[in-house]
Design a protein around this motif. Structure first.
Motif, PDB file in Angstrom:
ATOM      1  N   ARG A  60       0.839  -1.190   0.000  1.00 49.83           N
ATOM      2  CA  ARG A  60       0.000   0.000   0.000  1.00 49.83           C
ATOM      3  C   ARG A  60       0.877   1.244   0.000  1.00 49.83           C
ATOM      4  O   ARG A  60       1.783   1.369   0.817  1.00 49.83           O
ATOM      5  CB  ARG A  60      -0.892   0.045   1.245  1.00 49.83           C
ATOM      6  CG  ARG A  60      -2.052  -0.909   1.175  1.00 49.83           C
ATOM      7  CD  ARG A  60      -3.068  -0.542   2.243  1.00 49.83           C
ATOM      8  NE  ARG A  60      -4.045  -1.601   2.382  1.00 49.83           N
ATOM      9  CZ  ARG A  60      -5.034  -1.591   3.251  1.00 49.83           C
ATOM     10  NH1 ARG A  60      -5.188  -0.582   4.051  1.00 49.83           N
ATOM     11  NH2 ARG A  60      -5.876  -2.590   3.321  1.00 49.83           N
ATOM     12  N   PRO A  61       0.602   2.173  -0.879  1.00 53.98           N
ATOM     13  CA  PRO A  61       1.341   3.435  -0.843  1.00 53.98           C
ATOM     14  C   PRO A  61       0.919   4.256   0.361  1.00 53.98           C
ATOM     15  O   PRO A  61      -0.162   4.045   0.908  1.00 53.98           O
ATOM     16  CB  PRO A  61       0.908   4.119  -2.147  1.00 53.98           C
ATOM     17  CG  PRO A  61      -0.407   3.515  -2.479  1.00 53.98           C
ATOM     18  CD  PRO A  61      -0.363   2.104  -1.966  1.00 53.98           C
ATOM     19  N   PRO A  62       1.757   5.190   0.820  1.00 49.35           N
ATOM     20  CA  PRO A  62       1.367   6.040   1.944  1.00 49.35           C
ATOM     21  C   PRO A  62       0.095   6.806   1.636  1.00 49.35           C
ATOM     22  O   PRO A  62      -0.239   7.048   0.477  1.00 49.35           O
ATOM     23  CB  PRO A  62       2.565   6.995   2.104  1.00 49.35           C
ATOM     24  CG  PRO A  62       3.710   6.267   1.463  1.00 49.35           C
ATOM     25  CD  PRO A  62       3.105   5.475   0.350  1.00 49.35           C
ATOM     26  N   ILE A  63      -0.611   7.194   2.673  1.00 50.84           N
ATOM     27  CA  ILE A  63      -1.879   7.892   2.524  1.00 50.84           C
ATOM     28  C   ILE A  63      -1.665   9.210   1.779  1.00 50.84           C
ATOM     29  O   ILE A  63      -0.682   9.922   1.996  1.00 50.84           O
ATOM     30  CB  ILE A  63      -2.488   8.151   3.911  1.00 50.84           C
ATOM     31  CG1 ILE A  63      -2.805   6.795   4.548  1.00 50.84           C
ATOM     32  CG2 ILE A  63      -3.727   9.004   3.827  1.00 50.84           C
ATOM     33  CD1 ILE A  63      -3.213   6.912   5.979  1.00 50.84           C
ATOM     34  N   LEU A 116      -5.321  -9.674  -0.689  1.00 48.14           N
ATOM     35  CA  LEU A 116      -6.057  -8.871  -1.678  1.00 48.14           C
ATOM     36  C   LEU A 116      -6.113  -7.381  -1.342  1.00 48.14           C
ATOM     37  O   LEU A 116      -5.901  -6.549  -2.226  1.00 48.14           O
ATOM     38  CB  LEU A 116      -7.465  -9.437  -1.850  1.00 48.14           C
ATOM     39  CG  LEU A 116      -7.710 -10.259  -3.123  1.00 48.14           C
ATOM     40  CD1 LEU A 116      -7.571  -9.414  -4.371  1.00 48.14           C
ATOM     41  CD2 LEU A 116      -6.775 -11.447  -3.185  1.00 48.14           C
ATOM     42  N   PRO A 117      -6.410  -6.982  -0.079  1.00 46.58           N
ATOM     43  CA  PRO A 117      -6.447  -5.531   0.186  1.00 46.58           C
ATOM     44  C   PRO A 117      -5.129  -4.839  -0.125  1.00 46.58           C
ATOM     45  O   PRO A 117      -5.116  -3.731  -0.656  1.00 46.58           O
ATOM     46  CB  PRO A 117      -6.784  -5.461   1.684  1.00 46.58           C
ATOM     47  CG  PRO A 117      -7.515  -6.738   1.962  1.00 46.58           C
ATOM     48  CD  PRO A 117      -6.853  -7.765   1.090  1.00 46.58           C
ATOM     49  N   HIS A 118      -3.995  -5.474   0.192  1.00 40.79           N
ATOM     50  CA  HIS A 118      -2.699  -4.878  -0.098  1.00 40.79           C
ATOM     51  C   HIS A 118      -2.455  -4.793  -1.603  1.00 40.79           C
ATOM     52  O   HIS A 118      -1.987  -3.783  -2.120  1.00 40.79           O
ATOM     53  CB  HIS A 118      -1.587  -5.697   0.559  1.00 40.79           C
ATOM     54  CG  HIS A 118      -1.636  -5.709   2.046  1.00 40.79           C
ATOM     55  ND1 HIS A 118      -1.628  -4.557   2.801  1.00 40.79           N
ATOM     56  CD2 HIS A 118      -1.711  -6.730   2.940  1.00 40.79           C
ATOM     57  CE1 HIS A 118      -1.682  -4.858   4.085  1.00 40.79           C
ATOM     58  NE2 HIS A 118      -1.736  -6.179   4.195  1.00 40.79           N
ATOM     59  N   ALA A 119      -2.757  -5.888  -2.306  1.00 36.43           N
ATOM     60  CA  ALA A 119      -2.507  -5.913  -3.746  1.00 36.43           C
ATOM     61  C   ALA A 119      -3.367  -4.897  -4.487  1.00 36.43           C
ATOM     62  O   ALA A 119      -2.893  -4.171  -5.368  1.00 36.43           O
ATOM     63  CB  ALA A 119      -2.750  -7.321  -4.287  1.00 36.43           C
ATOM     64  N   VAL A 120      -4.643  -4.833  -4.127  1.00 34.35           N
ATOM     65  CA  VAL A 120      -5.567  -3.934  -4.814  1.00 34.35           C
ATOM     66  C   VAL A 120      -5.245  -2.474  -4.530  1.00 34.35           C
ATOM     67  O   VAL A 120      -5.392  -1.611  -5.400  1.00 34.35           O
ATOM     68  CB  VAL A 120      -7.022  -4.269  -4.417  1.00 34.35           C
ATOM     69  CG1 VAL A 120      -7.981  -3.192  -4.904  1.00 34.35           C
ATOM     70  CG2 VAL A 120      -7.417  -5.620  -4.995  1.00 34.35           C
TER      71      VAL A 120
END
Length: 358
Positions: A6-9, A288-292
């Motif tokens: 996940r990229p930073p917010i 999946l949440p990380h990949a998406v």
């Protein structure tokens, strides 16, 4: 908070003077995902020992929906409508549900390793399922699995409250304790009572299997996904606020405790329904949440629906591989998702090797 994959917010990027990366429009992501899902469902139904064409699948479904006359051979129609279609639809609903549940749990706990089974739900459901399997009343399996998951949730919350204030960290630790207790009880039941072929049936369910999926399975998983999925998508803004911590979320007007425990309870019910019809299928809700989020960004308004579509497509193909690669023998689908999930998670870890896990 940064997590692998996940990229930073985006807010943090703006504060640092960096420009947020361009993301594909949500309509494009959803449209692509829906097309991929429809194609996946149609093609997956055609794959198997019986040679079917996509046209036969479409005509069979249309006939059962009253849109045209029945003109598909009776055997092929039965294979489509009674065997394969319920299975692929159940796989799609379970994959979508686990992906959504994983994304919500990671947000609520601010833990990148959180998954839908974090609160002992899988072990509780397994205990209920194994109990009815060894008693020879497999028809009650979905009910027993759901009851076991719900009992595990209640046990986790009760144990967490004994230490004082109910906090995410205390709840996670209580969930681990309840999970170990239920796993030990499951092992004892298997050791003491399972005989003959019941071992194979129990082992298959514990590793995740959609072999027994029926239209009842579709109804259970589909209804749970529709209800809980709608609620959590509507609460996407509040879930985003948790990324900044409880204090910041409260300052943004979020009722932190009420939102967290309402969402956790809903996710627990969603997970219980999925486990009840499929057994414990790992890695979907974790990876999946990380990949998406690499494509969607961290905003839950975008992340949740795209993760649901990706989870549905992934699990349908994983189950198709599980039932066909070693035909006539069938693998538990949990083995396939692990074989896919581990290398994908390794890639995500490599991409995020410089990120903080705090």
């Amino acid at each position: 908070m940064s997590v692998p994959g996940r990229p930073p917010i985006d807010h943090a990027r703006a504060d640092a003077g960096q420009r947020a990366p361009l993301r594909p429009p949500l309509t494009l992501l959803l449209g692509t995902g829906l097309v991929a899902l429809v194609v996946t469902l149609l093609v997956a139904v055609t794959i198997g020992p019986a040679d079917l064409a996509v046209g036969e699948v479409v005509r069979s479904v249309a006939a059962h929906l009253g849109l045209r006359e029945h003109d598909v051979p009776r055997l092929h129609d039965a294979i489509v409508w009674d065997l394969r279609l319920p299975r692929v639809l159940t796989a799609a609903a379970v994959g979508a549900g686990l992906a959504v549940a994983g994304a919500v749990m990671q947000s609520l706990t601010r833990n990148p390793l959180a998954d839908p089974y974090l609160l002992g739900l899988s072990s509780g459901a397994s205990l209920g399922a194994v109990a009815v399997l060894v008693l020879g009343v497999g028809l009650l399996l979905p009910v027993a699995a759901f009851a076991g998951a719900l009992a595990a949730l209640l046990g986790t919350l009760a144990l967490a409250r004994t230490g004082g204030t109910l906090t995410p960290a205390r709840t996670v630790l209580a969930g681990l304790a309840v999970s170990q207790l239920a796993a030990a009880a499951t092992s004892f039941v298997i050791f003491w009572t399972a005989t003959g072929d019941s071992y194979r049936e129990i082992l298959s369910w514990l590793m995740g299997s959609l072999a027994g999926a029926t239209w009842s399975s579709v109804a259970i998983s589909g209804a749970a996904l529709a209800v809980v999925g709608t609620v959590v998508v509507l609460a996407a803004g509040r879930l985003d606020a948790f990324a900044f911590g409880d204090t910041a979320a409260a300052a943004l007007g979020v009722d932190v405790d009420r939102t967290r425990w309402t969402m956790m309870t809903l996710v627990a019910l969603l997970t219980g329904a999925m486990v009840a019809v499929s057994g414990a299928i790992g890695f979907v809700g974790l990876v999946l949440p990380h990949a998406v989020s690499v494509v969607t960004g961290p905003a839950h308004r975008r992340l949740l629906p795209v993760a649901a579509l990706a989870g549905a497509v992934l699990l349908v193909w994983a189950d198709t591989l599980a039932r066909t690669v070693f035909d006539p023998r069938e693998l538990p689908v949990g083995i396939v998702t692990a074989l896919i999930g581990v290398p994908v998670f390794a890639v995500l870890l490599r991409r995020g090797r410089g990120a903080s896990w705090s």
